[in-house]
Design a protein around this motif. Structure first.
Motif, PDB file in Angstrom:
ATOM      1  N   TRP A   1       7.871 -11.715  -2.245  1.00  0.00           N
ATOM      2  CA  TRP A   1       8.061 -11.299  -3.625  1.00  0.00           C
ATOM      3  C   TRP A   1       7.206 -10.106  -4.021  1.00  0.00           C
ATOM      4  CZ3 TRP A   1      12.235 -13.408  -5.293  1.00  0.00           C
ATOM      5  CH2 TRP A   1      12.573 -14.728  -4.967  1.00  0.00           C
ATOM      6  N   LYS A   2       7.820  -9.193  -4.740  1.00  0.00           N
ATOM      7  CA  LYS A   2       7.060  -8.173  -5.467  1.00  0.00           C
ATOM      8  C   LYS A   2       6.496  -8.807  -6.739  1.00  0.00           C
ATOM      9  CE  LYS A   2       7.671  -3.844  -8.041  1.00  0.00           C
ATOM     10  NZ  LYS A   2       8.634  -2.776  -8.408  1.00  0.00           N
ATOM     11  N   ASP A   3       7.299  -9.644  -7.383  1.00  0.00           N
ATOM     12  CA  ASP A   3       6.892 -10.382  -8.580  1.00  0.00           C
ATOM     13  C   ASP A   3       7.556 -11.748  -8.495  1.00  0.00           C
ATOM     14  OD1 ASP A   3       6.817 -11.522 -11.193  1.00  0.00           O
ATOM     15  OD2 ASP A   3       6.483  -9.533 -12.056  1.00  0.00           O
ATOM     16  N   LYS A   4       6.778 -12.783  -8.154  1.00  0.00           N
ATOM     17  CA  LYS A   4       7.382 -14.093  -7.920  1.00  0.00           C
ATOM     18  C   LYS A   4       7.832 -14.763  -9.216  1.00  0.00           C
ATOM     19  CE  LYS A   4       2.992 -16.686  -7.631  1.00  0.00           C
ATOM     20  NZ  LYS A   4       2.147 -17.516  -6.735  1.00  0.00           N
ATOM     21  N   GLU A   5       7.155 -14.480 -10.333  1.00  0.00           N
ATOM     22  CA  GLU A   5       7.548 -15.086 -11.597  1.00  0.00           C
ATOM     23  C   GLU A   5       8.919 -14.593 -12.043  1.00  0.00           C
ATOM     24  OE1 GLU A   5       5.986 -15.584 -16.222  1.00  0.00           O
ATOM     25  OE2 GLU A   5       4.697 -14.631 -14.726  1.00  0.00           O
ATOM     26  N   ARG A   6       9.172 -13.285 -11.852  1.00  0.00           N
ATOM     27  CA  ARG A   6      10.466 -12.716 -12.250  1.00  0.00           C
ATOM     28  C   ARG A   6      11.464 -12.685 -11.098  1.00  0.00           C
ATOM     29  NH1 ARG A   6       9.625  -7.136 -15.141  1.00  0.00           N
ATOM     30  NH2 ARG A   6       8.022  -6.796 -13.543  1.00  0.00           N
ATOM     31  N   LYS A   7      11.046 -13.252  -9.950  1.00  0.00           N
ATOM     32  CA  LYS A   7      11.921 -13.340  -8.771  1.00  0.00           C
ATOM     33  C   LYS A   7      12.434 -11.964  -8.334  1.00  0.00           C
ATOM     34  CE  LYS A   7      11.492 -17.782  -8.781  1.00  0.00           C
ATOM     35  NZ  LYS A   7      10.519 -18.409  -7.850  1.00  0.00           N
ATOM     36  N   ILE A   8      11.506 -10.993  -8.321  1.00  0.00           N
ATOM     37  CA  ILE A   8      11.843  -9.645  -7.842  1.00  0.00           C
ATOM     38  C   ILE A   8      11.395  -9.539  -6.393  1.00  0.00           C
ATOM     39  CG2 ILE A   8      11.457  -7.173  -8.131  1.00  0.00           C
ATOM     40  CD1 ILE A   8      10.820  -7.734 -11.071  1.00  0.00           C
ATOM     41  N   PRO A   9      12.320  -9.310  -5.447  1.00  0.00           N
ATOM     42  CA  PRO A   9      11.953  -9.254  -4.028  1.00  0.00           C
ATOM     43  C   PRO A   9      10.995  -8.105  -3.735  1.00  0.00           C
ATOM     44  CG  PRO A   9      14.338  -9.450  -4.309  1.00  0.00           C
ATOM     45  CD  PRO A   9      13.766  -9.139  -5.657  1.00  0.00           C
ATOM     46  N   ALA A  10      10.176  -8.295  -2.724  1.00  0.00           N
ATOM     47  CA  ALA A  10       9.255  -7.236  -2.299  1.00  0.00           C
ATOM     48  C   ALA A  10      10.026  -6.001  -1.876  1.00  0.00           C
ATOM     49  CB  ALA A  10       8.387  -7.733  -1.154  1.00  0.00           C
ATOM     50  N   SER A  11       9.488  -4.850  -2.239  1.00  0.00           N
ATOM     51  CA  SER A  11      10.082  -3.565  -1.862  1.00  0.00           C
ATOM     52  C   SER A  11       9.063  -2.752  -1.070  1.00  0.00           C
ATOM     53  CB  SER A  11      10.497  -2.779  -3.104  1.00  0.00           C
ATOM     54  OG  SER A  11      10.733  -1.415  -2.794  1.00  0.00           O
ATOM     55  N   PRO A  12       9.478  -2.123   0.029  1.00  0.00           N
ATOM     56  CA  PRO A  12       8.519  -1.319   0.810  1.00  0.00           C
ATOM     57  C   PRO A  12       8.063  -0.060   0.082  1.00  0.00           C
ATOM     58  CG  PRO A  12      10.733  -1.051   1.677  1.00  0.00           C
ATOM     59  CD  PRO A  12      10.815  -2.133   0.641  1.00  0.00           C
ATOM     60  N   TYR A  13       8.685   0.230  -1.057  1.00  0.00           N
ATOM     61  CA  TYR A  13       8.368   1.456  -1.793  1.00  0.00           C
ATOM     62  C   TYR A  13       7.503   1.189  -3.023  1.00  0.00           C
ATOM     63  CZ  TYR A  13      12.308   2.598   1.152  1.00  0.00           C
ATOM     64  OH  TYR A  13      13.153   2.733   2.241  1.00  0.00           O
ATOM     65  N   SER A  14       7.047  -0.045  -3.200  1.00  0.00           N
ATOM     66  CA  SER A  14       6.203  -0.382  -4.350  1.00  0.00           C
ATOM     67  C   SER A  14       4.830   0.253  -4.231  1.00  0.00           C
ATOM     68  CB  SER A  14       6.038  -1.901  -4.459  1.00  0.00           C
ATOM     69  OG  SER A  14       7.254  -2.529  -4.765  1.00  0.00           O
ATOM     70  N   LEU A  15       4.219   0.512  -5.382  1.00  0.00           N
ATOM     71  CA  LEU A  15       2.826   0.937  -5.407  1.00  0.00           C
ATOM     72  C   LEU A  15       1.934  -0.275  -5.160  1.00  0.00           C
ATOM     73  CD1 LEU A  15       2.928   3.290  -8.522  1.00  0.00           C
ATOM     74  CD2 LEU A  15       2.749   3.989  -6.125  1.00  0.00           C
ATOM     75  N   PHE A  16       0.757  -0.028  -4.575  1.00  0.00           N
ATOM     76  CA  PHE A  16      -0.145  -1.101  -4.171  1.00  0.00           C
ATOM     77  C   PHE A  16      -1.579  -0.631  -4.365  1.00  0.00           C
ATOM     78  CE2 PHE A  16      -2.188  -4.080  -1.225  1.00  0.00           C
ATOM     79  CZ  PHE A  16      -1.420  -5.234  -1.377  1.00  0.00           C
ATOM     80  N   LYS A  17      -2.452  -1.531  -4.782  1.00  0.00           N
ATOM     81  CA  LYS A  17      -3.875  -1.188  -4.901  1.00  0.00           C
ATOM     82  C   LYS A  17      -4.475  -1.106  -3.500  1.00  0.00           C
ATOM     83  CE  LYS A  17      -4.498  -3.546  -9.347  1.00  0.00           C
ATOM     84  NZ  LYS A  17      -5.288  -4.564 -10.079  1.00  0.00           N
ATOM     85  N   ILE A  18      -4.920   0.090  -3.103  1.00  0.00           N
ATOM     86  CA  ILE A  18      -5.372   0.280  -1.721  1.00  0.00           C
ATOM     87  C   ILE A  18      -6.874   0.059  -1.550  1.00  0.00           C
ATOM     88  CG2 ILE A  18      -3.467   1.819  -1.185  1.00  0.00           C
ATOM     89  CD1 ILE A  18      -5.437   4.176  -1.387  1.00  0.00           C
ATOM     90  N   ALA A  19      -7.592  -0.204  -2.648  1.00  0.00           N
ATOM     91  CA  ALA A  19      -8.999  -0.601  -2.577  1.00  0.00           C
ATOM     92  C   ALA A  19      -9.822   0.362  -1.706  1.00  0.00           C
ATOM     93  CB  ALA A  19      -9.111  -2.048  -2.089  1.00  0.00           C
ATOM     94  N   SER A  20     -10.548  -0.172  -0.720  1.00  0.00           N
ATOM     95  CA  SER A  20     -11.494   0.653   0.044  1.00  0.00           C
ATOM     96  C   SER A  20     -10.846   1.634   1.009  1.00  0.00           C
ATOM     97  CB  SER A  20     -12.476  -0.244   0.803  1.00  0.00           C
ATOM     98  OG  SER A  20     -13.410  -0.802  -0.087  1.00  0.00           O
ATOM     99  N   ILE A  21      -9.544   1.566   1.192  1.00  0.00           N
ATOM    100  CA  ILE A  21      -8.879   2.635   1.948  1.00  0.00           C
ATOM    101  C   ILE A  21      -9.137   3.969   1.251  1.00  0.00           C
ATOM    102  CG2 ILE A  21      -6.615   3.583   2.587  1.00  0.00           C
ATOM    103  CD1 ILE A  21      -5.711   0.735   3.182  1.00  0.00           C
ATOM    104  N   GLY A  22      -9.354   3.907  -0.052  1.00  0.00           N
ATOM    105  CA  GLY A  22      -9.658   5.122  -0.806  1.00  0.00           C
ATOM    106  C   GLY A  22     -10.913   5.829  -0.332  1.00  0.00           C
ATOM    107  N   LYS A  23     -11.801   5.125   0.372  1.00  0.00           N
ATOM    108  CA  LYS A  23     -13.011   5.771   0.880  1.00  0.00           C
ATOM    109  C   LYS A  23     -12.686   6.842   1.924  1.00  0.00           C
ATOM    110  CE  LYS A  23     -16.305   2.017  -0.066  1.00  0.00           C
ATOM    111  NZ  LYS A  23     -15.413   1.154  -0.868  1.00  0.00           N
ATOM    112  N   LEU A  24     -11.562   6.698   2.614  1.00  0.00           N
ATOM    113  CA  LEU A  24     -11.158   7.749   3.557  1.00  0.00           C
ATOM    114  C   LEU A  24     -10.919   9.065   2.824  1.00  0.00           C
ATOM    115  CD1 LEU A  24      -8.593   5.772   5.776  1.00  0.00           C
ATOM    116  CD2 LEU A  24     -10.916   6.460   6.432  1.00  0.00           C
TER     117      LEU A  24
END
Length: 346
Positions: free
Chosen positions: A74-97
């Motif tokens: 799920w991209k959003d399990k409450e609204r039953k929206i399936p995961a999409s490979p094009y969604s934005l995501f919080k990348i956290a410490s990858i930002g250190k690169l």
């Protein structure tokens, strides 16, 4: 549910989780480890959602082949929206690169010196950060400063700071964890100071500098500074085990990006096309070429595998206190890489 109620639930979950983890063997981790390897990446990605993950995204950028995009759950399990490979995501410490690349560019341009100290760049912090006059910029980048990690301070994840000033205040006047340069210890405070320094010397926000010098030259338009800069409907939901509420709206200071944007950046970082002049030599002397990221609700892995010339990005949107989900995400990531290696030899 109110924000205060959510904080109370997360706090309770942390305490209960600590007690439970002392008595129960993580059999689910062992099971994931010994499972027969599927034939395809698609099968493996689907399997991940059977192990406590609400959603997963995988992106593969392999030399000489078309980009591959996978998603399950799920991209959003409450609204039953399936995961999409094009969604934005919080990348956290990858930002250190991205931060380390910015430092390499600024050092190459003589705007910064790796040998100058925290006190040189922030004289107001002398006496507030122990050893500020001996901690060099190079030590900050390499996590060898001894400055306490701000995310380890009490209630950081329950009541995240609302500004960089508030975040820094949490570690001021604390004793150093060790003498400068004496050893390695990961500290997010190092990169808070680095972010402030980039802004100080460029006269721009850190993200504006990264956008101009890194993102735009690579044609990356799906990377953002924070959740305040995006349509939240484009962001994958984040979940914490024991908490039903979607916690994607909580701001922990993370950049957001699609897996594709992170993958394109990582390939350019590893093949050197991101750099000019002496920048790559400087970068190689101060930081690594892959990273992981973790904030509540979001964990990510970004690595380049030279033997198969493949960048593999994996995002999973469910975290827990015990760390089982992190161990599982690493196991499944490594299984995907094994499938790619097997595929390359057949």
């Amino acid at each position: 549910m109110t924000r205060q109620q959510t904080k109370l639930i997360i706090t309770t979950t942390l305490i209960v989780g600590t007690v439970i983890s002392l008595f129960f063997v993580p059999w689910i981790v062992l099971k994931a480890w010994i499972l027969p390897l599927p034939d395809t990446v698609e099968e493996q990605v689907e399997e991940i959602t059977n192990y406590g993950f609400d959603g997963v995204i995988v992106y593969i950028n392999q030399g000489g082949q078309k980009q591959e995009f996978y998603a399950a759950g799920w991209k959003d399990k409450e609204r039953k929206i399936p995961a999409s490979p094009y969604s934005l995501f919080k990348i956290a410490s990858i930002g250190k690169l991205y931060d380390a690349v910015a430092i390499a560019k600024l050092v190459n341009d003589k705007h910064l010196s790796l040998n100058k100290t925290v006190a040189d760049y922030f004289p107001e912090l002398e006496g507030r950060i122990e050893n500020a006059e001996r901690i060099t910029l190079e030590m900050l980048v390499k996590h060898r400063s001894g400055i306490p990690n701000l995310t380890d301070t009490p209630n950081f994840w329950i009541n995240p700071p609302k500004s960089s000033e508030e975040a820094l205040e949490r570690i001021l006047d604390l004793p150093a964890n060790f003498e400068p340069g004496e050893k390695y210890e990961y500290s997010n405070t190092n990169y808070l100071l680095i972010s402030e320094l980039i802004e100080k010397v460029t006269g721009r926000s850190k993200f504006q500098y990264i956008e101009q010098e890194i993102l735009l030259p690579l044609g990356l338009v799906n990377t953002y500074a924070s959740i305040h800069d995006v349509n939240l409907d484009d962001v994958m939901s984040g979940y914490y085990v024991g908490v039903e509420e979607d916690i994607k709206t909580t701001d922990y200071g993370s950049m957001l990006a699609t897996a594709e944007d992170v993958g394109i950046f990582l390939r350019a970082l590893n093949d050197g096309s991101l750099f000019e002049g002496e920048e790559q030599m400087i970068y190689s002397s101060i930081y690594g070429y892959d990273h992981t990221g973790l904030v509540p609700g979001f964990q990510s892995i970004a690595r380049y595998h030279k033997d198969i010339d493949a960048v593999v990005i994996q995002f999973t949107n469910t975290t827990d206190f015990e760390g089982y989900n992190w161990n599982l995400s690493e196991i499944f990531y490594n299984r995907i890489v094994k499938i790619l290696r097997k595929r390359k030899t057949t």
